[in-house]
Scaffold this motif. Structure first.
Motif, PDB file in Angstrom:
ATOM      1  N   LEU A  35      88.321  39.905  36.029  1.00 25.32           N
ATOM      2  CA  LEU A  35      89.236  38.904  35.507  1.00 25.32           C
ATOM      3  C   LEU A  35      88.914  37.514  36.051  1.00 25.32           C
ATOM      4  O   LEU A  35      88.962  36.530  35.326  1.00 25.32           O
ATOM      5  CB  LEU A  35      90.674  39.261  35.864  1.00 25.32           C
ATOM      6  N   LEU A  36      88.608  37.443  37.343  1.00 29.00           N
ATOM      7  CA  LEU A  36      88.324  36.167  38.001  1.00 29.00           C
ATOM      8  C   LEU A  36      87.203  36.378  38.994  1.00 29.00           C
ATOM      9  O   LEU A  36      87.224  37.342  39.761  1.00 29.00           O
ATOM     10  CB  LEU A  36      89.572  35.648  38.717  1.00 29.00           C
ATOM     11  N   THR A  37      86.230  35.469  38.962  1.00 31.39           N
ATOM     12  CA  THR A  37      85.102  35.547  39.878  1.00 31.39           C
ATOM     13  C   THR A  37      84.933  34.207  40.569  1.00 31.39           C
ATOM     14  O   THR A  37      85.008  33.160  39.930  1.00 31.39           O
ATOM     15  CB  THR A  37      83.797  35.857  39.106  1.00 31.39           C
ATOM     16  N   VAL A  38      84.711  34.237  41.880  1.00 33.05           N
ATOM     17  CA  VAL A  38      84.380  33.037  42.635  1.00 33.05           C
ATOM     18  C   VAL A  38      83.015  33.275  43.268  1.00 33.05           C
ATOM     19  O   VAL A  38      82.856  34.191  44.083  1.00 33.05           O
ATOM     20  CB  VAL A  38      85.432  32.727  43.728  1.00 33.05           C
ATOM     21  N   ASN A  39      82.029  32.489  42.880  1.00 36.99           N
ATOM     22  CA  ASN A  39      80.674  32.611  43.428  1.00 36.99           C
ATOM     23  C   ASN A  39      80.585  31.982  44.809  1.00 36.99           C
ATOM     24  O   ASN A  39      81.414  31.149  45.179  1.00 36.99           O
ATOM     25  CB  ASN A  39      79.661  31.902  42.517  1.00 36.99           C
ATOM     26  N   TYR A  40      79.534  32.317  45.530  1.00 36.78           N
ATOM     27  CA  TYR A  40      79.287  31.759  46.858  1.00 36.78           C
ATOM     28  C   TYR A  40      79.142  30.239  46.808  1.00 36.78           C
ATOM     29  O   TYR A  40      79.425  29.543  47.775  1.00 36.78           O
ATOM     30  CB  TYR A  40      78.016  32.373  47.479  1.00 36.78           C
ATOM     31  N   ALA A  50      79.817  35.759  35.657  1.00 36.31           N
ATOM     32  CA  ALA A  50      78.677  34.902  35.985  1.00 36.31           C
ATOM     33  C   ALA A  50      78.965  33.457  35.557  1.00 36.31           C
ATOM     34  O   ALA A  50      78.374  32.956  34.599  1.00 36.31           O
ATOM     35  CB  ALA A  50      77.424  35.422  35.294  1.00 36.31           C
ATOM     36  N   PRO A  51      79.886  32.774  36.253  1.00 37.51           N
ATOM     37  CA  PRO A  51      80.193  31.393  35.877  1.00 37.51           C
ATOM     38  C   PRO A  51      78.974  30.488  36.032  1.00 37.51           C
ATOM     39  O   PRO A  51      78.289  30.542  37.051  1.00 37.51           O
ATOM     40  CB  PRO A  51      81.323  30.990  36.827  1.00 37.51           C
ATOM     41  N   SER A  52      78.716  29.662  35.014  1.00 42.46           N
ATOM     42  CA  SER A  52      77.555  28.776  35.043  1.00 42.46           C
ATOM     43  C   SER A  52      77.924  27.336  35.403  1.00 42.46           C
ATOM     44  O   SER A  52      77.045  26.524  35.645  1.00 42.46           O
ATOM     45  CB  SER A  52      76.847  28.801  33.684  1.00 42.46           C
ATOM     46  N   GLN A  53      79.206  27.026  35.415  1.00 36.78           N
ATOM     47  CA  GLN A  53      79.698  25.693  35.759  1.00 36.78           C
ATOM     48  C   GLN A  53      80.732  25.835  36.867  1.00 36.78           C
ATOM     49  O   GLN A  53      81.131  26.934  37.212  1.00 36.78           O
ATOM     50  CB  GLN A  53      80.334  25.021  34.539  1.00 36.78           C
TER      51      GLN A  53
END
Length: 159
Positions: A35-40, A50-53
């Motif tokens: 549902l929600l992802t926070v990248n390093y 895989a958010p790109s922005q």
């Protein structure tokens, strides 16, 4: 669709440099959908793993209240080279509309509307050709459709 969310699962991926590592993820435990992802690197994704922005939303969204989606306090959509937009440029008391990455219309702080100009000097300021279909009244003088011509031939008269 997400379906019914029965429970949330919080997880983080393992460390390392591989794609997908070092993420914090909230998942629908009922169907294992992220549902929600926070990248390093701080990129946040809703509806994507895989958010790109910096903020990447996949799916229909609803924004309410004051929304600033770019540095000019506006909304831009379409590819960068041919973007359409509605903006209130920072430090400028006007609202601008553009197509093909070019400003087309501006409403300034006193209500003047400029078409083809970034500095309207009247309630309606058009830079370029204009067309009026129907009658037009200017300073009390009415130009009836198909009866007034300005140029080599002038045919102006009262109603």
């Amino acid at each position: 669709t997400l379906g019914a969310i029965t429970a949330f699962q919080l997880r983080s991926t393992s460390t390392g440099d591989a794609e997908g590592a070092n993420k914090f993820i909230i998942t629908n435990a009922g169907n294992a959908q992220d549902l929600l992802t926070v990248n390093y690197d701080g990129k946040v994704g809703i509806g994507t793993s895989a958010p790109s922005q910096m903020f990447n939303v996949v799916g229909t969204s609803l924004f309410q209240g004051n929304v600033a989606l770019d540095s000019d306090y506006g909304v831009t959509w379409g590819p960068a080279e041919e973007a359409e937009y509605m903006k209130r440029p920072f430090g400028v008391d006007s609202l601008t509309f553009g197509t093909q990455n070019t400003e087309r219309l501006r409403i300034d702080a006193v209500g003047n509307i400029g078409i083809g100009t970034t500095a309207p000097e009247a309630k309606l300021d058009v830079s370029g050709s204009a067309r009026v279909a129907g009658d037009m009244t200017v300073n009390g003088l009415t130009f009836l459709q198909n009866s007034a011509q300005i140029g080599a031939t002038t045919n102006i008269g009262p109603n």
